[in-house]
Design an enzyme around this catalytic site. Structure first.
Site, mmCIF file in Angstrom:
data_model
loop_
_atom_site.group_PDB
_atom_site.id
_atom_site.type_symbol
_atom_site.label_atom_id
_atom_site.label_comp_id
_atom_site.label_asym_id
_atom_site.label_seq_id
_atom_site.Cartn_x
_atom_site.Cartn_y
_atom_site.Cartn_z
ATOM 1 C CG HIS A 1 -1.985 -1.028 1.212
ATOM 2 N ND1 HIS A 1 -2.854 -1.198 0.162
ATOM 3 C CD2 HIS A 1 -2.308 -1.983 2.128
ATOM 4 C CE1 HIS A 1 -3.668 -2.220 0.427
ATOM 5 N NE2 HIS A 1 -3.358 -2.720 1.614
ATOM 6 C CG ASP B 1 -2.807 -8.485 0.575
ATOM 7 O OD1 ASP B 1 -2.024 -8.785 1.488
ATOM 8 O OD2 ASP B 1 -3.832 -7.788 0.741
ATOM 9 C CG HIS C 1 -6.446 -5.348 1.656
ATOM 10 N ND1 HIS C 1 -5.902 -6.227 2.573
ATOM 11 C CD2 HIS C 1 -7.614 -4.900 2.182
ATOM 12 C CE1 HIS C 1 -6.713 -6.293 3.628
ATOM 13 N NE2 HIS C 1 -7.759 -5.517 3.418
ATOM 14 C CG ASP D 1 -4.900 -10.022 3.226
ATOM 15 O OD1 ASP D 1 -4.633 -10.494 2.096
ATOM 16 O OD2 ASP D 1 -4.608 -8.857 3.569
HETATM 17 ZN ZN LIG Z 1 -4.054 -7.192 2.618
#
Ligand SMILES: [Zn+2]
Length: 321
Positions: free
Chosen positions: A125, A162, A164, A245
């Site tokens: 991120h 991931d 995200h 995740d």
């Molecule tokens: Zn994540």
């Protein structure tokens, strides 16, 4: 040649406030996996400190200075609502950067078959000019740029499974045709980016999934979007942003992947790396917030990297060779 795993005790000193999902227990769970007898053929390496030069491959000088000046001597300093620095954070983040670059060096020099960076904080991120989403520096993007600047590679790919979207890697790679970013992720979900029409200069491939999606949708996204694009890109190194995740147990995501799905994805990427670049893969740990899901995911991911196949770590048939 063996699989190298990069760790450093500084990851155990990156404290976050009570109840924060990105917590020290995560890396303890990973350390427990790699210490088990099934993983005795791993080659262990300690992460060197990352350098300013490495960080500035992907980040602005302002961002780097901001991280140095914000690091607290005690207590917590908030970079945004969820991204927190303690006294131990900066050393861990610097070791994660150094470990990612050292992993690239070992794989590209032919010392390691492939490599896994088992460190926190995660990185995907972190954008060129800001920390966010538990991430300070973008290890995957830095590793890709390090492979180009130090080893003369022309084309480097990051594939991110991931749950995200890796907005940071996308941001850093956005206008560079020789850097590939491919991501499967849940949408809508933090950070809000990752739609199919975010394409950069034709080098960004987003394959969003929706809450409740599992193996079938994940495999379709990989087989129809990510892998064909990666094949056409002809990578000289594949970097995996390996977040776990998207596991069905994870509290931050609502995808329904299980260990076998992470093994499958790893094997698909290994096939692609075998075809294009002599099997060269560097994988970096991103998210994964359920300790059992994280440990299971890392276990099968590492077994795939080590052996080109993966059985569940609970499977009695599996013997380390
Ligand atoms: Zn994540």
């Amino acid at each position: 040649m063996s699989t190298f795993v990069y760790t450093h005790p500084s990851s155990l000193a990156h404290e976050t406030p009570s109840g924060h999902p990105e917590r020290i227990d995560r890396i303890r769970a990973v350390h427990q996996v790699i210490a088990s007898p099934l993983f005795k053929s791993l080659t262990h390496r300690e992460c060197p400190l990352g350098t300013e030069k490495q960080i500035l491959l992907a980040h602005t000088e302002e961002h780097y200075r901001h991280m140095l000046s914000t690091a607290p001597e005690s207590g917590f300093e908030y970079l945004d609502t969820s991204t927190v620095m303690s006294a131990g954070t900066l050393p861990a983040a610097l070791r994660a950067v150094g470990g990612a670059c050292a992993a690239v060096d070992a794989v590209l020099k032919g010392e390691a078959k492939n490599a896994f960076l088992a460190m926190r904080p995660p990185g995907h991120h972190a954008e060129a000019s800001r920390a966010m989403g538990f991430c300070l520096f973008n290890q995957a993007a830095i590793a890709a740029l390090h492979a180009r600047s130090q080893h003369g590679l022309a084309r480097v790919a990051v594939v991110d499974f991931d749950v995200h979207h890796g907005n940071g890697t996308q941001d850093i790679f956005w206008s560079d045709r020789d850097l590939f970013y491919g991501s499967t992720h849940q949408m809508p979900l933090y950070p809000g980016t990752g739609s199919v029409n975010e394409t950069g200069v034709g080098n960004i491939f987003n394959a969003p999934l929706k809450a409740g999606d599992g193996r079938a949708e994940f495999q379709t996204a990989m087989e129809n979007v990510i892998l064909p694009a990666l094949n056409l890109f002809e990578p000289e190194l594949i970097i995996i942003s390996a977040g776990f995740d998207a596991h069905i147990r994870d509290p931050l995501g609502s995808l329904e992947l299980v260990e076998e799905d992470f093994a499958w994805a790893t094997l698909q990427l290994m096939d692609m790396a075998d075809h294009h670049c002599g099997g060269k893969i560097v994988s970096v740990l991103e998210g994964g917030y359920d300790l059992q899901g994280l440990a299971g995911g890392v276990g099968v991911h590492l077994q795939a990297l080590m052996h080109g196949r993966a059985l569940n770590i609970d499977d009695e048939e599996f013997e380390d060779d």
